[in-house]
Structures are given as structure tokens and as C-alpha cells.
Write a protein that holds these residues in place. Structure first.
Motif: not given
Length: 389
Positions: A137-150
Motif C-alpha cells: 500500500t505504501g503506507g505504514t504498519y504498526d502491530a500495536n495499531s488498534p485496527e490491526s489488533q482488532l
């Protein structure tokens, strides 16, 4: 008279015959009393006896089918797939990654409150290094992101339940299902998620996955990762006896076909996987019988658990076997976090997370390994035999 009696007595079903044979075999080899191998938990954790979580998660299909289903479907989130690929653990240390993840989920479902709460806190530190730029996507990722965690949380709890329905006793009652999703929201308190965002019914779960359809994608890396995970043999214990080697590949293929049989058609299309409806029905029938045999004989269940997930079995099997905890207490994760002195995950370790972001996005350096060493005492060793991806 003998002949008349023989025909008047109904022959055993395949499942009943298998259960009888297994029981006699276990008695012969001396493992008919599995409870002596496990210690009582300090308390009943976040759910305890009588919870729907214990009912569903303790069924033998959970550890194999539900887990494999969830970790493959999760790859359809480009951000999560980027984080998994960047860590390298799944491809190059699949056994240790599998056992660490299984152990953490077992702690959430069955573990004592003190250990599970600490593990969740340390996991925020571990995830603080899983940040970067998503090549898809060219964006950033964060394993602690609430959206990713959900996404991870709902996919896991849904997959465990779905495989319980497909390979186990069938659907829960309406009341049980409402309780199950309420308990799923309770477990979300161990992650950076806002529990209010967790679906609370079958219809809300369907709506949640439907809302993700425009966002899911299967890049070449996601397809490759899914194919790798579906080769279940890479996560088998490294010290299996030599006699089992000829059985490992057929067993792995059977489990993979069972997992594929649970994918909706649009997921199969994204993964580039084809399997007929007849194959789906046959493998589901066979695995339903197999898991029924395992689930109905606790000694066999314990032997399988010790064989496949030896560091996870001591956490889950006391609940499966009905071994009373030292204390009958249960509490919510929020209550446990207050009692044991931990911040809620969304607020935890902000200084470390900011430092990791400065290293990765500011200085262009690799993130530090803070949390990884500490995590080994809770969810298992990092090191393991490397495999070629």
C-alpha cells in the motif's frame, strides 16, 4: 441364540469403535491417567469453568484447524502481512513462532490472571518493533495499531468458533453465542483494542468482515505466506520420532485441506486456491470423526497436545481435564491490570513505542529488540531450527 443376539445388538459406529480401540491402547501403554502430568492453575483466569470460551476453545479442533485458519486469513490484511514478513519468524523459525503464538492464546483463554496479564503487557513491547512501511500500500504498519489488533482478534475468535461448528459438536445456542462474543470483547481488554469495537453477534461479525472486503488483498507475498503456513509440517515439533516421518506429509495435507474447506469462495480466489465442494465435505466428515475421537478420550487428547504443543499443553490441559485451580477466582483483564499494576495496553509503553518509531521512521535504523528476551519466559523461546522458505 448366539446368532440372534449378535444381530439384535447394533454394531458400533466408526467413532465408537475407534474410541474403544484407542482407550485400550492407551491403557496398554500406561497413559490412561493424564491428570497426573499437569499442575493446577493459580486461578481460573478471565473465563473459567462454565464459560463458553472454555467450551469452544478446549475442543481439539481449536489448536489445529481454528489456529491455522485464522493465521492464514489474517494475511489478507496487507499491513499485517508486511509486519509478519518483516519479522521473518514464520518463514525461518515456524515451529517456535507457532508455539509462541499458541502459548499466548492459551494464556488468554485458560491461563491464570497474573501470568496472562504480564504476557499481554510484554507483547505490547514485542509488537513495538513490528513497524515499518508496507510495500503493497505504501503506507505504514504498526502491530500495536488498534485496527490491526482488532482484525487479528476477530479473525482468531471467529475461526476458533467456526471450526468448532464444522469439525466439532456444531452450532452453539443463541444464548451461548451471545456469551461467546461478550467474552471475546472481554479478552480484547488484553490488547490495544477498544472493546466497544468488538462485534457482539453473528450478524455483527458478518458485517465486520464485509466491511473489510474492499481492503483485503492477496499480494504475491501474502499468497506465498499462506501457502507456506498451509504446509503444516513446517510447524511440527523438530524432535518427532523417525517412524512418524512417513505420516507427517499426509497429515499436513489433510489438515491443510480441512482449513481450505472453511474458506469462503472469495478468500480462495484471492489465495489462488482451488478445492471442490466434494473434497470439502469428505475432509470435514473425516476430521469431524477424528476430532470427536480425540475430544472424547482425555488421555488421547493430552497425548496429542503433549506431542504437538508441549509448552502450551500445561496451560490448556488443566482446563480440558477439569483440574481445579488453586483459587476459584476469575476477574476481567481490566481488574487484573489494576491489581497487578499494569497500564491498559493502549496506554502501555508509550516511550518505547515512540523510541522505536524514531529509530525506524526518523533515523532509518532497525528497531531494538526490547521485549523479545523478556517474552521468552512467558510465551516460549525465540530460537529454533531454521527452515528454508
Amino acid at each position: 441364540m448366539e446368532r440372534a443376539y449378535r444381530y439384535a445388538t447394533a454394531p458400533p459406529t466408526m467413532k465408537e469403535a475407534a474410541m474403544l480401540g484407542v482407550s485400550r491402547m492407551l491403557e496398554v501403554v500406561g497413559i490412561s491417567d493424564p491428570g497426573k502430568n499437569y499442575s493446577p492453575s493459580a486461578d481460573y483466569g478471565f473465563f473459567g469453568p462454565g464459560s463458553v470460551t472454555w467450551k469452544v476453545w478446549s475442543y481439539p479442533s481449536s489448536a489445529l484447524m481454528g489456529f491455522q485458519r485464522s493465521v492464514t486469513i489474517e494475511q489478507l490484511d496487507p499491513n499485517l502481512n508486511a509486519a509478519v514478513e518483516h519479522s521473518g519468524g514464520v518463514r525461518y523459525r515456524p515451529r517456535t513462532r507457532y508455539e509462541r503464538t499458541m502459548r499466548y492464546f492459551a494464556l488468554v483463554a485458560f491461563g491464570d490472571t497474573a501470568t496472562a496479564t504480564k504476557a499481554a503487557d510484554v507483547l505490547v513491547k514485542v509488537h513495538s518493533k513490528a513497524i515499518g512501511t508496507d510495500p503493497v500500500t505504501g503506507g505504514t504498519y504498526d502491530a500495536n495499531s488498534p485496527e490491526s489488533q482488532l482484525w487479528i482478534h476477530v479473525t482468531a475468535w471467529h475461526s476458533i468458533l467456526y471450526c468448532y461448528e464444522k469439525f466439532g459438536p456444531g452450532k452453539l445456542t443463541e444464548d451461548e453465542e451471545r456469551q461467546y462474543w461478550a467474552e471475546c470483547a472481554r479478552a480484547a481488554e488484553l490488547q490495544t483494542i477498544d472493546p466497544a469495537d468488538v462485534p457482539r453477534s453473528r450478524d455483527e461479525v458478518r458485517a465486520y468482515f464485509e466491511s473489510w472486503r474492499p481492503r483485503i488483498a492477496a499480494s504475491e507475498l501474502a499468497q506465498s505466506m499462506t501457502d507456506f503456513i498451509l504446509h503444516t509440517e513446517v510447524a511440527f515439533p523438530e524432535d518427532l520420532p523417525a517412524w512418524s516421518r512417513p505420516l507427517q506429509i499426509p497429515l499436513a495435507r489433510l489438515l491443510a485441506k480441512g482449513t481450505i474447506s472453511t474458506y469462503p469462495r472469495h478468500f480462495r480466489k484471492l489465495f489462488g486456491i482451488s478445492q471442490s465442494g466434494a473434497e470439502d465435505l469428505m475432509v470435514q466428515w473425516f476430521l469431524r470423526v477424528a476430532f470427536g475421537v480425540i475430544g472424547s478420550n482425555k488421555a488421547l487428547y493430552a497425548a496429542v497436545a503433549d506431542f504437538l504443543v508441549p509448552t502450551t499443553a500445561p496451560i490448556a490441559m488443566p482446563a480440558v481435564l477439569g483440574i481445579p485451580a488453586q483459587s476459584p477466582a476469575t476477574m476481567t483483564p481490566r481488574e487484573a491490570q489494576r491489581r497487578y499494576g499494569y497500564d491498559i495496553p493502549a496506554e502501555a509503553h508509550k516511550a518505547l513505542r515512540a523510541k522505536q518509531e524514531a529509530r525506524v521512521f526518523g533515523a532509518g535504523q532497525a528497531p531494538s529488540d526490547e521485549g523479545l528476551i523478556e517474552s521468552q519466559g512467558l510465551i516460549g523461546a525465540m530460537q529454533g531450527k531454521q527452515v528454508s522458505a
